[in-house]
Design a protein around this motif. Structure first.
Motif, short mmCIF file in Angstrom:
data_model
loop_
_atom_site.label_atom_id
_atom_site.label_comp_id
_atom_site.label_asym_id
_atom_site.label_seq_id
_atom_site.Cartn_x
_atom_site.Cartn_y
_atom_site.Cartn_z
N MET A 1 46.50 38.70 52.44
CA MET A 1 45.04 38.73 52.39
C MET A 1 44.52 39.10 53.77
O MET A 1 44.87 38.46 54.76
CB MET A 1 44.48 37.37 51.97
CG MET A 1 44.88 36.92 50.58
SD MET A 1 43.97 37.81 49.31
CE MET A 1 44.36 36.83 47.86
N ASP B 1 40.90 39.92 55.93
CA ASP B 1 39.45 39.80 55.87
C ASP B 1 38.84 40.13 57.22
O ASP B 1 39.36 39.71 58.27
CB ASP B 1 39.08 38.37 55.47
CG ASP B 1 37.58 38.20 55.28
OD1 ASP B 1 37.03 38.83 54.37
OD2 ASP B 1 36.98 37.44 56.05
N GLU C 1 37.37 42.37 51.96
CA GLU C 1 38.72 41.77 51.98
C GLU C 1 39.70 42.63 51.20
O GLU C 1 39.36 43.21 50.16
CB GLU C 1 38.68 40.36 51.40
CG GLU C 1 39.99 39.63 51.51
CD GLU C 1 39.91 38.21 50.99
OE1 GLU C 1 40.70 37.36 51.44
OE2 GLU C 1 39.04 37.94 50.13
N MET D 1 43.42 42.56 49.27
CA MET D 1 44.53 41.79 48.72
C MET D 1 45.66 42.76 48.43
O MET D 1 45.53 43.69 47.63
CB MET D 1 44.13 41.05 47.45
CG MET D 1 45.30 40.32 46.78
SD MET D 1 44.79 39.42 45.29
CE MET D 1 46.40 39.01 44.60
N ASN E 1 46.16 31.68 45.48
CA ASN E 1 45.12 30.85 46.10
C ASN E 1 45.55 30.37 47.49
O ASN E 1 44.73 30.32 48.42
CB ASN E 1 44.81 29.63 45.20
CG ASN E 1 44.23 30.05 43.86
OD1 ASN E 1 43.55 31.07 43.77
ND2 ASN E 1 44.49 29.27 42.83
N SER F 1 45.10 33.01 50.07
CA SER F 1 43.69 33.12 50.43
C SER F 1 43.28 32.01 51.40
O SER F 1 42.55 32.24 52.35
CB SER F 1 42.83 33.07 49.16
OG SER F 1 41.46 33.15 49.47
#
Length: 624
Positions: A359, A361, A406, A408, A483, A486
């Motif tokens: 991830m 960002d 972001e 992924m 999750n 993240s």
């Protein structure tokens, strides 16, 4: 029916007699001959409506006579019934090739049906008008035969030549040279153009060295205008970016000539005019009807070959567009699978896979985008995503999705490689390195701020599969591991680091670096450095996660800093919060801007005053 005239050509008097009686009783006028030469003369003199030809007719067999009739435009009105006592497929096989109207086997059971058969085949030929009678000599018949078989040999030669031309179906220029050479053998032109209806437009010129530049430009204008008039289903013509190929014919003539005659041959086998052929000469001799006929035949043979080339190149272009569209985000092997039509990447049901989830960002991008115009934000993001996508693809990863600013990315699906966690870690470090040269001039970055990206990586076993509605589906990964990745990415804000990974990623990296056979890949990258940061229970997880900072510059931290930070962290983990502060304060002095040191030091101060219950070294985070 008294106006119907039937010619029976058979060497068997019995068959002629039986068939004649049946037809005369039905009101037909019947003519009979016993050999092929006489049959030709009677056909021209009497103009019958239908001929019944015996397959073994003397002089000219029924097969050859059928062929002669169908090749002669003077006789296209004439219905042909091929008559044979041979019921094998050998005789029947000639029907389609000779374009006969019916194959008749004479026997008592079928005699009564003969009149209705004749009416049926005559009805098929009524679209062709009957010609005026002609009296032929034997010499005339021989000339017709010679002309027919000369044409047949020509067509056989052109067909064979075109068959060989299909070897160049992938190469349009070689195909053009082959076809224009065949045209030149029929008609010695001085200028030829082939205009192909494709995107972009394609034009091929074959020019004598006697043609001046001015004449060539005039010739090209005429060809283009005629082409546009023919291609009525095309709306736009862009000649500025068309593909133009010029080939020169050497005549070794010093004299320049003006173009005097011009012909064009539109190819309309599919009614879309895939291409047109344009021919010009510097002499005043016009093209005769026989040459025109031969060129028409040649063009008709080559038309489907050119069309096939156009379709193949359209397929190649479409495939290349697919490759280009996905090349920024997918590894080459995955793209090859998509192009090959493999459905495994987009139709798999849910399955557990070992996957590294990355991830990435942009830090404080909301504040940046509020100060920057929307069009500049989109332009920048497209450039940024392209650069990052290329890096991810280079290391065997796949862009799963973009979520605002972001990214992924996943390593291990749909295509899995060895040490996916290690690949993801190298991709992350290269992404951070790319930021050093990234042009951020499109953005209005708030004063005192810099453009930064935080990356979190976790290596786990998420569920991979195709998810979505009937209208839109995507192959992705879901589950706690996603999750967690993240959450780890978000924790880069807390600790102030660029790349943060879990212990599972660290273990995969160490395995890769200890794998001697994997050394070729390792040699392409710098040694990865780790720094143990913390042990936490992220929101929604009851099991503690060990977090490590990832960095490539071994000189980022001094040995003295490492020693004091690690000793302070150890005392913190075992619950000696006061002892930990002594080491952490030294570490803070050595690296005053290190945010992770400040975070752990502040916790030690708080926990020394109010000790957590059941301390196991892991702090529970309430933020995302």
């Amino acid at each position: 029916m008294t106006d119907r005239r039937i010619l029976i050509a058979s060497d068997s008097k019995t068959i002629s007699s039986v068939l004649s009686k049946v037809l005369e009783d039905s009101g037909y006028t019947v003519l009979t001959v016993s050999d092929g030469m006489e049959a030709v003369r009677v056909i021209y003199r009497e103009r019958p409506d239908c001929v019944i030809l015996s397959s073994n007719l003397p002089c000219i067999s029924g097969f050859d006579l059928s062929h002669l009739i169908r090749k002669n435009s003077q006789l296209d009105y004439l219905a042909i019934i091929l008559c044979s006592s041979d019921e094998t497929n050998d005789s029947r096989a000639w029907l389609d090739g000779l374009n006969c109207d019916y194959f008749y086997i004479p026997n008592p059971e079928k005699l009564e049906s003969l009149p209705s058969i004749i009416e049926g085949v005559i009805g098929k030929r009524t679209q062709y008008p009957k010609k005026e009678p002609m009296e032929l000599t034997e010499k005339d018949v021989l000339q017709i035969l010679n002309s027919t078989y000369s044409q047949e040999l020509f067509e056989l030669y052109i067909t064979r030549d075109a068959f060989n031309a299909e070897n160049y179906i992938w190469d349009i220029e070689q195909l053009m040279r082959h076809m224009t050479n065949a045209i030149y053998n029929i008609f010695a032109y001085d200028a030829l153009a082939v205009m192909i209806n494709q995107d972009p437009l394609y034009e091929y010129f074959d020019l004598s060295d006697t043609i001046t530049n001015n004449d060539f430009e005039d010739f090209r204008k005429i060809c283009r205008n005629d082409f546009m008039n023919r291609i009525v289903n095309r709306k736009e013509y862009s000649w500025t970016n068309c593909i133009t190929v010029k080939n020169q014919i050497e005549t070794f003539s010093q004299k320049k000539e003006k173009i005097k005659t011009y012909n064009q041959f539109p190819m309309d086998t599919t009614k879309k005019y895939p291409f047109t052929i344009h021919i010009a000469t510097t002499n005043s001799d016009s093209m005769n009807s026989n040459t025109q006929k031969m060129l028409d035949f040649l063009c008709g043979i080559y038309s489907p070959i050119i069309e096939k080339n156009i379709m193949l190149r359209r397929t190649i272009d479409a495939e290349q567009k697919i490759r280009n569209a996905f090349s920024r985000f997918l590894p080459p092997k995955v793209i090859e699978g998509i192009v090959a039509g493999e459905t495994s990447y987009t139709s798999k049901i849910g399955e557990e896979r070992q996957v590294a989830i990355l991830m990435a960002d942009i830090r404080e991008f909301t504040a940046i985008s509020e100060k920057t115009s929307p069009d500049r934000v989109i332009e920048f993001l497209n450039k940024y995503f392209s650069i990052m996508g290329n890096v991810i693809k280079k290391h065997g990863g796949t862009i799963d999705k973009f979520i605002g600013d972001e990214i992924m990315a996943i390593f291990g699906v749909p295509e899995s490689y060895k040490y996916n966690g290690y690949r993801a870690a190298n991709a992350a470090l290269e992404m951070i390195h790319e930021l050093e040269s990234l042009d951020t001039s499109l953005l209005e970055i708030p004063e005192g701020k810099t453009f930064k990206v935080g990356i979190g990586i976790h290596y786990g076993h998420p569920i991979a599969g195709t998810i979505g509605s009937n209208d839109k589906k995507e192959y992705t990964v879901i589950g706690d591991d996603v999750n967690l990745a993240s959450r780890v990415q978000d924790l880069t804000k807390l600790y102030g680091n660029s790349v943060l990974v879990t212990d599972e990623v660290k273990q995969d990296i160490e395995k890769a670096e200890n794998d001697i056979e994997y050394g070729r890949y390792l040699n392409k990258h710098e040694h990865i450095n780790f720094r143990f940061l913390d042990k936490v229970k992220v929101k929604g997880k009851s099991v503690a996660v060990e977090l490590f900072e990832l960095y490539s510059n071994a000189e980022k931290y001094t040995e003295n800093f490492h020693t004091n930070y690690n000793k302070g962290l150890y005392q913190y983990l075992i619950g000696n919060f006061n002892g930990a502060q002594d080491y952490l304060r030294i570490a803070k002095v050595l690296m005053p801007k290190d945010r992770a040191t400040k975070v752990i030091l502040e916790r030690c101060k708080a926990f020394a005053k109010n000790r957590p219950e059941n301390w196991d070294g892991a702090v529970t985070l309430t933020r995302k």
